[in-house]
Enzyme design. Structure first.
Site, mmCIF file in Angstrom:
data_model
loop_
_atom_site.group_PDB
_atom_site.id
_atom_site.type_symbol
_atom_site.label_atom_id
_atom_site.label_comp_id
_atom_site.label_asym_id
_atom_site.label_seq_id
_atom_site.Cartn_x
_atom_site.Cartn_y
_atom_site.Cartn_z
ATOM 1 N N HIS A 165 10.011 17.081 -34.888
ATOM 2 C CA HIS A 165 11.223 17.603 -34.898
ATOM 3 C C HIS A 165 11.370 19.180 -33.318
ATOM 4 C CE1 HIS A 165 15.273 18.890 -36.142
ATOM 5 N NE2 HIS A 165 15.159 19.299 -36.047
ATOM 6 N N CYS A 166 12.250 18.886 -32.741
ATOM 7 C CA CYS A 166 12.079 19.933 -31.772
ATOM 8 C C CYS A 166 13.814 20.827 -31.593
ATOM 9 C CB CYS A 166 12.005 18.735 -30.134
ATOM 10 S SG CYS A 166 12.556 20.400 -28.957
#
Length: 297
Positions: free
Chosen positions: A118-119
């Site tokens: 998850h960025c």
């Protein structure tokens, strides 16, 4: 914490947009008029083409990485065959049957097909459906930061400081105090403009370094046929295994790993993918992956 994280991630997106914008602004406001007015027409058209190619690729791939779904398992809505059920596992957190290479995202609270991570900088998960855009955004972001910094650091000073060069490329990092004093005391521009100029180059240098490291790390993972999660799992297995052998069931070598990642069969298709920023259209739903045992998982 969920609300705070959402705010932070939205700020990350805004910061990224501002960074791209200020790079473009410097060229439009200073470089292009300077080159044209001084008769540097070849330089003007060269950077006009290269600069816009980098800018368009950076913006489009960033937009696709944010806007496209990474491939949530709940979106698949498919009936599983008996053979598929054997290879699926049940997620204990979101209570769905997930295919191989799918993992649970703690932020989105959903399982993602071929989940990488998850960025916060795209306010989204990186998964099968948007991973191509994410790696290309990182690549072009590193390129445009390096391009604006290296090409611009002398040209910008010539414009701002009336044909004078006050600092080198890495001076904002190596000699910050001396540089700030020199810029503030410069008579042709105000102290606020000078400090903002310094901040511009320092931001670009930091962004270039961070994005470059992220890009190199992502490239190494793709080269090994792994995702971020799979690398962590692999390291955990090696650390707790007596034999200490690495798994990498989806590693088929450098060439094939990259061909499968971009889903191309020819060099011309790969070049088209790298040069032209069009939406990535997956060739399958991301539930079946060929592993080294020659079985579709």
């Amino acid at each position: 914490m969920g609300v705070v994280r959402q705010i932070v991630e939205k700020l990350c997106v805004i910061i990224t947009i501002i960074l791209v914008y200020e790079n473009a602004l410097v060229f439009y406001q200073y470089f292009f008029p300077y080159w044209w007015s001084h008769g540097f027409y070849r330089r003007f058209f060269f950077h006009l083409i290269i600069g816009h190619w980098l800018l368009i690729n950076t913006i489009m791939h960033y937009y696709f990485a944010i806007a496209k779904s990474p491939g949530f398992v709940v979106e698949l809505k498919k009936e599983l065959s008996t053979q598929e059920e054997l290879s699926y596992t049940k997620c204990l957190k979101c209570d769905v049957m997930r295919p191989p290479r799918a993992h649970h995202c703690k932020v989105c609270q959903k399982c993602v097909v071929r989940y990488d991570h998850h960025c916060p900088w795209i306010n989204n998960c990186v998964g099968y459906r948007n991973h191509v855009h994410f790696i290309l955004f990182c690549f072009f972001m590193a390129l445009i930061s390096a391009y604006a910094t290296i090409v611009g650091q002398k040209q910008f000073q010539l414009v701002m400081f009336h044909d004078q060069i006050l600092f080198g490329l890495f001076a904002p990092i190596l000699q910050p105090e001396e540089l700030v004093t020199t810029i503030i005391e410069h008579k042709t521009i105000g102290p606020i403009t000078g400090v903002l100029t310094l901040f511009l180059f320092l931001t670009n240098l930091v962004a270039m370094g961070l994005v470059l490291m992220l890009t190199i790390w992502q490239i190494s993972l793709i080269t090994k046929g792994q995702t971020c999660v799979e690398e962590r799992i692999d390291k955990s297995i090696v650390a707790n295994s007596v034999q200490g052998q690495k798994q990498r069931p989806y590693d088929f070598g450098f060439k094939l790993n990259w061909a499968r990642f971009f889903e191309v069969n020819k060099i011309s298709e790969l070049l088209f993918r790298l040069l032209i920023p069009f939406p990535f259209q997956p060739k399958h739903d991301g539930t079946q992956w060929i592993s080294k045992d020659n079985k579709k998982n």
